[in-house]
Design a protein around this motif. Structure first.
Motif, mmCIF file in Angstrom:
data_model
loop_
_atom_site.group_PDB
_atom_site.id
_atom_site.type_symbol
_atom_site.label_atom_id
_atom_site.label_comp_id
_atom_site.label_asym_id
_atom_site.label_seq_id
_atom_site.Cartn_x
_atom_site.Cartn_y
_atom_site.Cartn_z
ATOM 1 N N HIS A 183 48.216 19.605 14.745
ATOM 2 C CA HIS A 183 48.559 20.007 13.578
ATOM 3 C C HIS A 183 49.091 21.631 13.898
ATOM 4 O O HIS A 183 49.386 22.328 12.941
ATOM 5 C CB HIS A 183 47.416 20.419 12.646
ATOM 6 C CG HIS A 183 46.955 18.956 12.440
ATOM 7 N ND1 HIS A 183 47.591 18.075 11.387
ATOM 8 C CD2 HIS A 183 45.915 18.027 12.855
ATOM 9 C CE1 HIS A 183 47.304 17.073 11.183
ATOM 10 N NE2 HIS A 183 46.171 16.898 12.133
ATOM 11 N N GLU A 239 49.457 22.803 10.297
ATOM 12 C CA GLU A 239 49.792 21.972 9.130
ATOM 13 C C GLU A 239 48.669 21.368 8.525
ATOM 14 O O GLU A 239 47.607 21.424 9.149
ATOM 15 C CB GLU A 239 50.668 20.735 9.848
ATOM 16 C CG GLU A 239 51.928 21.156 10.575
ATOM 17 C CD GLU A 239 52.514 19.822 11.274
ATOM 18 O OE1 GLU A 239 51.830 19.098 11.135
ATOM 19 O OE2 GLU A 239 53.417 20.116 11.753
ATOM 20 N N THR A 296 53.423 19.148 5.355
ATOM 21 C CA THR A 296 53.646 19.251 6.897
ATOM 22 C C THR A 296 54.320 20.644 7.388
ATOM 23 O O THR A 296 54.292 20.649 8.576
ATOM 24 C CB THR A 296 54.211 18.010 7.436
ATOM 25 O OG1 THR A 296 55.567 18.029 6.826
ATOM 26 C CG2 THR A 296 53.713 16.819 6.955
#
Length: 139
Positions: free
Chosen positions: A113, A122, A134
Protein backbone atom coordinates in the motif's frame (compact mmCIF):
# COMPACT_ATOMS: atom_id res chain seq x y z
CA UNK A 1 -5.89 -5.07 63.32
CA UNK A 2 -4.57 -1.65 62.29
CA UNK A 3 -1.01 -2.95 62.46
CA UNK A 4 -1.95 -5.87 60.19
CA UNK A 5 -3.52 -3.54 57.61
CA UNK A 6 -0.48 -1.29 57.74
CA UNK A 7 1.82 -4.25 57.12
CA UNK A 8 -0.41 -5.52 54.31
CA UNK A 9 -0.46 -2.07 52.71
CA UNK A 10 3.34 -1.81 52.94
CA UNK A 11 3.70 -5.26 51.40
CA UNK A 12 1.32 -4.36 48.56
CA UNK A 13 3.23 -1.13 47.85
CA UNK A 14 6.53 -3.03 47.84
CA UNK A 15 5.17 -5.66 45.44
CA UNK A 16 3.72 -3.01 43.10
CA UNK A 17 7.02 -1.09 43.08
CA UNK A 18 9.03 -4.24 42.40
CA UNK A 19 6.69 -5.34 39.62
CA UNK A 20 6.66 -1.84 38.11
CA UNK A 21 10.43 -1.62 38.24
CA UNK A 22 10.74 -5.09 36.75
CA UNK A 23 8.51 -4.21 33.81
CA UNK A 24 10.43 -0.99 33.20
CA UNK A 25 13.70 -2.96 33.20
CA UNK A 26 12.14 -5.40 30.72
CA UNK A 27 11.19 -2.45 28.51
CA UNK A 28 14.76 -1.13 28.64
CA UNK A 29 16.20 -4.56 27.81
CA UNK A 30 13.71 -4.89 24.95
CA UNK A 31 14.77 -1.55 23.52
CA UNK A 32 18.42 -2.59 23.68
CA UNK A 33 18.05 -6.18 22.46
CA UNK A 34 15.23 -6.30 19.91
CA UNK A 35 16.25 -6.12 16.25
CA UNK A 36 14.16 -3.38 14.64
CA UNK A 37 12.10 -0.27 15.28
CA UNK A 38 8.60 -1.84 15.40
CA UNK A 39 9.59 -4.52 17.92
CA UNK A 40 11.47 -1.99 20.05
CA UNK A 41 8.44 0.30 20.03
CA UNK A 42 6.27 -2.64 21.07
CA UNK A 43 8.53 -3.44 24.02
CA UNK A 44 8.78 0.15 25.17
CA UNK A 45 5.04 0.84 25.05
CA UNK A 46 3.69 -2.39 26.51
CA UNK A 47 6.17 -3.06 29.29
CA UNK A 48 6.96 0.61 29.94
CA UNK A 49 3.33 1.62 30.26
CA UNK A 50 2.56 -1.32 32.55
CA UNK A 51 5.63 -0.59 34.70
CA UNK A 52 4.79 3.09 35.06
CA UNK A 53 1.15 2.25 35.82
CA UNK A 54 2.11 -0.21 38.56
CA UNK A 55 4.46 2.38 40.05
CA UNK A 56 1.68 4.98 40.09
CA UNK A 57 -0.65 2.44 41.73
CA UNK A 58 1.98 1.98 44.45
CA UNK A 59 2.02 5.75 44.97
CA UNK A 60 -1.79 5.76 45.26
CA UNK A 61 -1.72 2.99 47.89
CA UNK A 62 1.16 4.52 49.82
CA UNK A 63 -0.40 8.01 49.99
CA UNK A 64 -4.15 7.31 50.13
CA UNK A 65 -5.32 10.94 50.04
CA UNK A 66 -8.06 11.72 47.55
CA UNK A 67 -6.12 14.27 45.53
CA UNK A 68 -3.06 12.04 45.24
CA UNK A 69 -5.08 8.97 44.26
CA UNK A 70 -6.96 11.00 41.63
CA UNK A 71 -3.70 12.33 40.18
CA UNK A 72 -2.13 8.87 40.15
CA UNK A 73 -5.15 7.43 38.33
CA UNK A 74 -5.12 10.36 35.89
CA UNK A 75 -1.44 9.68 35.15
CA UNK A 76 -2.21 5.99 34.54
CA UNK A 77 -5.05 6.85 32.15
CA UNK A 78 -2.84 9.39 30.37
CA UNK A 79 -0.03 6.84 29.93
CA UNK A 80 -2.40 4.14 28.69
CA UNK A 81 -3.96 6.53 26.17
CA UNK A 82 -0.84 8.23 24.85
CA UNK A 83 1.91 5.58 24.84
CA UNK A 84 0.38 3.35 22.12
CA UNK A 85 -0.52 6.33 19.94
CA UNK A 86 2.96 7.83 20.24
CA UNK A 87 4.59 4.48 19.44
CA UNK A 88 2.35 4.05 16.40
CA UNK A 89 3.26 7.50 15.08
CA UNK A 90 6.99 6.96 15.66
CA UNK A 91 6.89 3.50 14.07
CA UNK A 92 4.97 4.79 11.06
CA UNK A 93 7.41 7.69 10.61
CA UNK A 94 10.31 5.26 10.82
CA UNK A 95 8.73 3.08 8.13
CA UNK A 96 8.13 6.08 5.87
CA UNK A 97 11.69 7.37 6.11
CA UNK A 98 13.04 3.93 5.28
CA UNK A 99 14.25 2.48 8.57
CA UNK A 100 14.89 -1.15 7.59
CA UNK A 101 12.87 -3.98 9.07
CA UNK A 102 14.57 -7.00 10.60
CA UNK A 103 15.66 -9.67 8.08
CA UNK A 104 13.46 -12.18 9.88
CA UNK A 105 10.30 -10.13 9.36
CA UNK A 106 7.73 -12.48 7.85
CA UNK A 107 4.95 -10.10 6.89
CA UNK A 108 5.00 -6.44 5.82
CA UNK A 109 1.38 -5.29 5.61
CA UNK A 110 2.23 -1.77 4.42
CA UNK A 111 4.54 -2.75 1.55
CA UNK A 112 1.74 -3.27 -0.99
CA UNK A 113 0.00 0.00 0.00
CA UNK A 114 3.01 2.31 0.36
CA UNK A 115 4.49 4.38 -2.47
CA UNK A 116 8.08 5.31 -1.51
CA UNK A 117 8.25 7.96 -4.24
CA UNK A 118 5.32 10.04 -2.97
CA UNK A 119 5.34 8.70 0.62
CA UNK A 120 1.63 8.08 0.16
CA UNK A 121 -0.49 5.22 1.40
CA UNK A 122 -3.25 3.63 -0.58
CA UNK A 123 -6.35 2.93 1.41
CA UNK A 124 -9.01 0.31 0.93
CA UNK A 125 -11.61 3.08 1.09
CA UNK A 126 -14.46 2.75 -1.39
CA UNK A 127 -15.42 6.35 -1.97
CA UNK A 128 -17.95 8.00 -4.26
CA UNK A 129 -18.34 6.69 -7.84
CA UNK A 130 -15.20 7.39 -9.84
CA UNK A 131 -12.94 7.17 -6.78
CA UNK A 132 -11.42 3.79 -6.13
CA UNK A 133 -9.41 4.69 -3.07
CA UNK A 134 -6.28 3.21 -4.65
CA UNK A 135 -4.64 6.50 -5.55
CA UNK A 136 -1.99 7.69 -3.08
CA UNK A 137 -3.19 10.42 -0.77
CA UNK A 138 -1.86 13.86 -1.61
CA UNK A 139 -2.55 15.62 1.67
Amino acid sequence: MTEFLSTLSTLLVALLLLAGGGFMILAAVGILRLPDLPTRMHASTKAGALGASLTMLAVAFYLPEGAIVARALAVIVFILLTAPVAAHVIGRAGYFVGVPLWEGTVKDELKKHYDPESHGLESGFEGPPGETGTEPRRD
